[in-house]
Scaffold this active site. Structure first.
Site, PDB file in Angstrom:
ATOM      1  N   CYS A  73       0.860  -1.186   0.000  1.00  0.00           N
ATOM      2  CA  CYS A  73       0.000   0.000   0.000  1.00  0.00           C
ATOM      3  C   CYS A  73       0.890   1.228   0.000  1.00  0.00           C
ATOM      4  O   CYS A  73       1.652   1.446   0.950  1.00  0.00           O
ATOM      5  CB  CYS A  73      -0.918  -0.002   1.224  1.00  0.00           C
ATOM      6  SG  CYS A  73      -1.893   1.520   1.400  1.00  0.00           S
ATOM      7  N   CYS A 217      -4.979   6.318  -3.474  1.00  0.00           N
ATOM      8  CA  CYS A 217      -4.299   5.022  -3.484  1.00  0.00           C
ATOM      9  C   CYS A 217      -2.918   5.240  -4.078  1.00  0.00           C
ATOM     10  O   CYS A 217      -2.794   5.551  -5.265  1.00  0.00           O
ATOM     11  CB  CYS A 217      -5.088   3.998  -4.296  1.00  0.00           C
ATOM     12  SG  CYS A 217      -4.268   2.391  -4.456  1.00  0.00           S
TER      13      CYS A 217
END
Length: 287
Positions: A73, A217
């Site tokens: 991530c 993101c």
């Protein structure tokens, strides 16, 4: 159990210190922590742990709000780097962070930004993983809204990238969950909807695997720039405008690392009472 709530461009995280204590978390406990009514609330939960690799300073694990563990991530690694320095778990400077068999370098800066070497993108279909006979710069994918042209990229986690004319009206709610679970992506996939504004600026929305649409993101921004550069739509570096804010992504081409720079900050710290089965116990020396 003590926790730190952090955010990066509106993508929010519960961060736990698993270096000074052992954590015993079940998927149900993770779902409770992530629940915005019954727990703390977050898109993902991050756990800092002692490294398994001698070249790393720390290992971290990432769990989606549904309790599933994922590989990487981009926003999370920036928050983790900031957390490690702020908590005195690492000295300022370049940090080597291990996750899912790879080591990522991250450097928290005094201006609140964190620069991260996200490593080279993976483009071979079998390693993304994505079902395709040969590697291509773009693929055709059958959906309920007709065939879609996508880029398929892994930044440590799989991404499908679609170009749209207008990010605001992109069919995120319709195509996001369908492509996320498309059978050609055996481990499911994050889905990015990219509007190319100029050769050095894009707008992006991302439907994250196991989460849904989020304000930002980091790996999705990296994947979108890689997909756009491969199609010769973009130069380097590229400013990526997401709902939650701005990232700068720099990639010079195949075989080169993708660099991501963006903010990360602590929102608050607190404690939460959890079932005895999820209790934390002190950890002895790790090195």
């Amino acid at each position: 159990m003590r926790f730190t709530k952090m955010e990066a461009l509106g993508n929010d995280f519960v961060v736990l210190d698993g270096i000074r204590q052992r954590l015993h978390l079940t998927p149900e406990t993770i779902r409770t922590l992530a629940d915005r009514r019954r727990g703390v609330g977050c898109d993902q939960l991050l756990i800092a742990e002692p490294p398994a690799h001698i070249a790393a300073d720390v290992r971290y694990r990432i769990f989606n709000a549904d309790g599933t563990e994922v590989e990487h991530c981009g926003n999370g690694v920036r928050c983790l780097a900031r957390f490690l320095v702020d908590e005195g778990l690492a000295a300022p400077g370049v940090l080597r962070i291990e996750t899912d068999g790879r080591i990522t370098e991250a450097e928290p800066r005094d201006d609140g930004q964190v620069s991260v070497d996200m490593g080279p993108p993976e483009l071979e279909p079998a390693r993304i993983p994505f079902q395709a006979p040969v590697r291509q710069e773009a693929y055709r994918l059958a959906t309920s809204r007709g065939e879609q042209t996508i880029g398929a990229v892994s930044m440590g986690n799989p991404h499908a990238v679609l170009r749209v004319d207008d990010m605001t009206g992109a069919p995120v709610a319709e195509l996001g969950p369908e492509i996320e679970r498309h059978p050609r992506f055996p481990r499911r996939v994050n889905v990015g909807f990219m509007e190319v504004c100029t050769r050095d600026r894009i707008r992006l929305r991302v439907f994250e695997r196991g989460v849904g649409e989020t304000p930002a993101c980091g790996t999705g921004a990296c994947a979108a720039v890689v997909a756009g550069r491969l199609r010769d739509w973009l130069d380097a570096p590229v400013t990526v405008e997401l709902t939650g804010g701005v990232l700068v992504i720099h990639w010079l081409g195949p075989g080169r690392s993708v660099w991501m720079t963006g903010p990360a900050r602590t929102v608050f710290r607190g404690e939460i009472e959890l079932p005895a089965s999820a209790a934390a116990t002190p950890r002895g020396p790790t090195r």
